[in-house]
Write a protein that holds these residues in place. Sequence first.
Motif, PDB file in Angstrom:
ATOM      1  N   ARG A 176      35.417  35.613  42.718  1.00 33.68           N
ATOM      2  CA  ARG A 176      36.498  36.402  43.299  1.00 33.68           C
ATOM      3  C   ARG A 176      37.784  36.037  42.569  1.00 33.68           C
ATOM      4  NH1 ARG A 176      40.232  34.013  45.019  1.00 33.68           N
ATOM      5  NH2 ARG A 176      41.156  35.969  45.723  1.00 33.68           N
ATOM      6  N   GLY A 177      38.761  36.916  42.680  1.00 29.13           N
ATOM      7  CA  GLY A 177      40.045  36.662  42.051  1.00 29.13           C
ATOM      8  C   GLY A 177      41.010  37.782  42.372  1.00 29.13           C
ATOM      9  N   THR A 178      42.222  37.658  41.884  1.00 30.82           N
ATOM     10  CA  THR A 178      43.212  38.734  42.016  1.00 30.82           C
ATOM     11  C   THR A 178      43.566  39.198  40.608  1.00 30.82           C
ATOM     12  OG1 THR A 178      44.915  37.008  42.140  1.00 30.82           O
ATOM     13  CG2 THR A 178      44.170  37.962  44.212  1.00 30.82           C
ATOM     14  N   TYR A 179      43.327  40.468  40.336  1.00 32.67           N
ATOM     15  CA  TYR A 179      43.405  40.994  38.977  1.00 32.67           C
ATOM     16  C   TYR A 179      44.385  42.168  38.875  1.00 32.67           C
ATOM     17  CZ  TYR A 179      39.014  38.431  38.425  1.00 32.67           C
ATOM     18  OH  TYR A 179      38.047  37.452  38.409  1.00 32.67           O
ATOM     19  N   SER A 180      44.931  42.336  37.691  1.00 27.50           N
ATOM     20  CA  SER A 180      45.755  43.510  37.396  1.00 27.50           C
ATOM     21  C   SER A 180      44.830  44.713  37.199  1.00 27.50           C
ATOM     22  CB  SER A 180      46.569  43.282  36.124  1.00 27.50           C
ATOM     23  OG  SER A 180      45.707  43.202  34.994  1.00 27.50           O
ATOM     24  N   GLN A 181      45.393  45.923  37.261  1.00 32.48           N
ATOM     25  CA  GLN A 181      44.581  47.119  37.083  1.00 32.48           C
ATOM     26  C   GLN A 181      43.954  47.159  35.692  1.00 32.48           C
ATOM     27  OE1 GLN A 181      43.755  49.405  39.519  1.00 32.48           O
ATOM     28  NE2 GLN A 181      42.277  49.961  37.933  1.00 32.48           N
ATOM     29  N   PRO A 207      37.204  46.239  45.904  1.00 33.33           N
ATOM     30  CA  PRO A 207      38.339  45.544  46.508  1.00 33.33           C
ATOM     31  C   PRO A 207      37.891  44.914  47.822  1.00 33.33           C
ATOM     32  CG  PRO A 207      38.974  47.738  45.783  1.00 33.33           C
ATOM     33  CD  PRO A 207      37.480  47.671  45.699  1.00 33.33           C
ATOM     34  N   TRP A 208      38.082  43.610  47.968  1.00 33.96           N
ATOM     35  CA  TRP A 208      37.527  42.935  49.143  1.00 33.96           C
ATOM     36  C   TRP A 208      38.178  41.577  49.319  1.00 33.96           C
ATOM     37  CZ3 TRP A 208      34.397  38.413  49.547  1.00 33.96           C
ATOM     38  CH2 TRP A 208      33.811  38.208  50.807  1.00 33.96           C
ATOM     39  N   GLU A 209      38.388  41.197  50.581  1.00 33.78           N
ATOM     40  CA  GLU A 209      38.863  39.857  50.903  1.00 33.78           C
ATOM     41  C   GLU A 209      37.996  39.306  52.028  1.00 33.78           C
ATOM     42  OE1 GLU A 209      43.015  37.396  51.773  1.00 33.78           O
ATOM     43  OE2 GLU A 209      42.899  39.523  52.328  1.00 33.78           O
ATOM     44  N   ARG A 225      46.277  36.870  57.220  1.00 31.29           N
ATOM     45  CA  ARG A 225      47.392  37.534  56.558  1.00 31.29           C
ATOM     46  C   ARG A 225      48.488  37.891  57.560  1.00 31.29           C
ATOM     47  NH1 ARG A 225      47.598  40.039  51.593  1.00 31.29           N
ATOM     48  NH2 ARG A 225      45.814  39.671  50.216  1.00 31.29           N
ATOM     49  N   SER A 227      42.995  44.627  33.873  1.00 29.95           N
ATOM     50  CA  SER A 227      41.859  43.706  33.860  1.00 29.95           C
ATOM     51  C   SER A 227      40.675  44.289  34.630  1.00 29.95           C
ATOM     52  CB  SER A 227      42.256  42.358  34.466  1.00 29.95           C
ATOM     53  OG  SER A 227      43.200  41.703  33.657  1.00 29.95           O
ATOM     54  N   ILE A 228      40.960  44.968  35.751  1.00 24.44           N
ATOM     55  CA  ILE A 228      39.888  45.612  36.529  1.00 24.44           C
ATOM     56  C   ILE A 228      39.196  46.672  35.680  1.00 24.44           C
ATOM     57  CG2 ILE A 228      39.422  47.108  38.515  1.00 24.44           C
ATOM     58  CD1 ILE A 228      41.726  45.632  39.954  1.00 24.44           C
TER      59      ILE A 228
END
Length: 245
Positions: free
Chosen positions: A184-189, A232-234, A242, A191-192
Amino acid sequence: MSQIKQISNTLKALLRQQHITYKDIANHLSMSEANVKRIFSTQSFALDRLEEICQLLNLSLSDLFLIAEKQQDQISQLTPEQEKELVTDTKLFLVAVCVKDSWTFADILKYYQITEHECIRLLAKLDKLKMIQLLPNNEYKLLIAQDFRWIPNGPLEQNIATDVFSEFMHSRFKGENNFRFYLRGTYSQSSIDIIQRKLNQLTKEAALLNQEDAKIPLDKRQHIGMLCAMRPWEYTPFAKLRKPT
């Protein structure tokens, strides 16, 4: 269909699979987007330009020609009626999977509890469903592309979501030829987009390898399941922490 049109259609399908746009091609070729659109609309592909576009797909020209030849007259998606027919008849579904993997009539009889009469009937049914073209001596021509996709929320996807995925994932994934990886991670568009392109390339390569391995005797091959997924998932416990926005 002319060979040039077949190559053009195959190329467009591969570009769509990897989410490569006319703008991406224009940047790669140092051309205007309008010129790229003109090339595709008129199907006026110079070999050097075609080779450069193939580079974006990580393909050689010979790979493109091979894919185009193999996918000629093949369908990339079944109809809802075809999918429903498959999931409601286990033996028909089994034989459909076997022919997609290029099993012979004799192979099916050798490895599964299906009689010769049943197998002939099931092949005839697949012919009626336009999934194969039945030939003399129980030979057939496959009319399904190796990388065909099921209908979103259609009968096949519902069957796979409820039965296949749960059974497939119920494993520790230990031992030879087992692999499980979660990241998992947080990516820029951007990179996606790159990740999606690589995943699409992987599925295409896996489909080609399956087709190439059809020449190898069945006792030298084994059934392998491979699942690639991204969304997209958390993790729910994290999401609950949050702050409200």
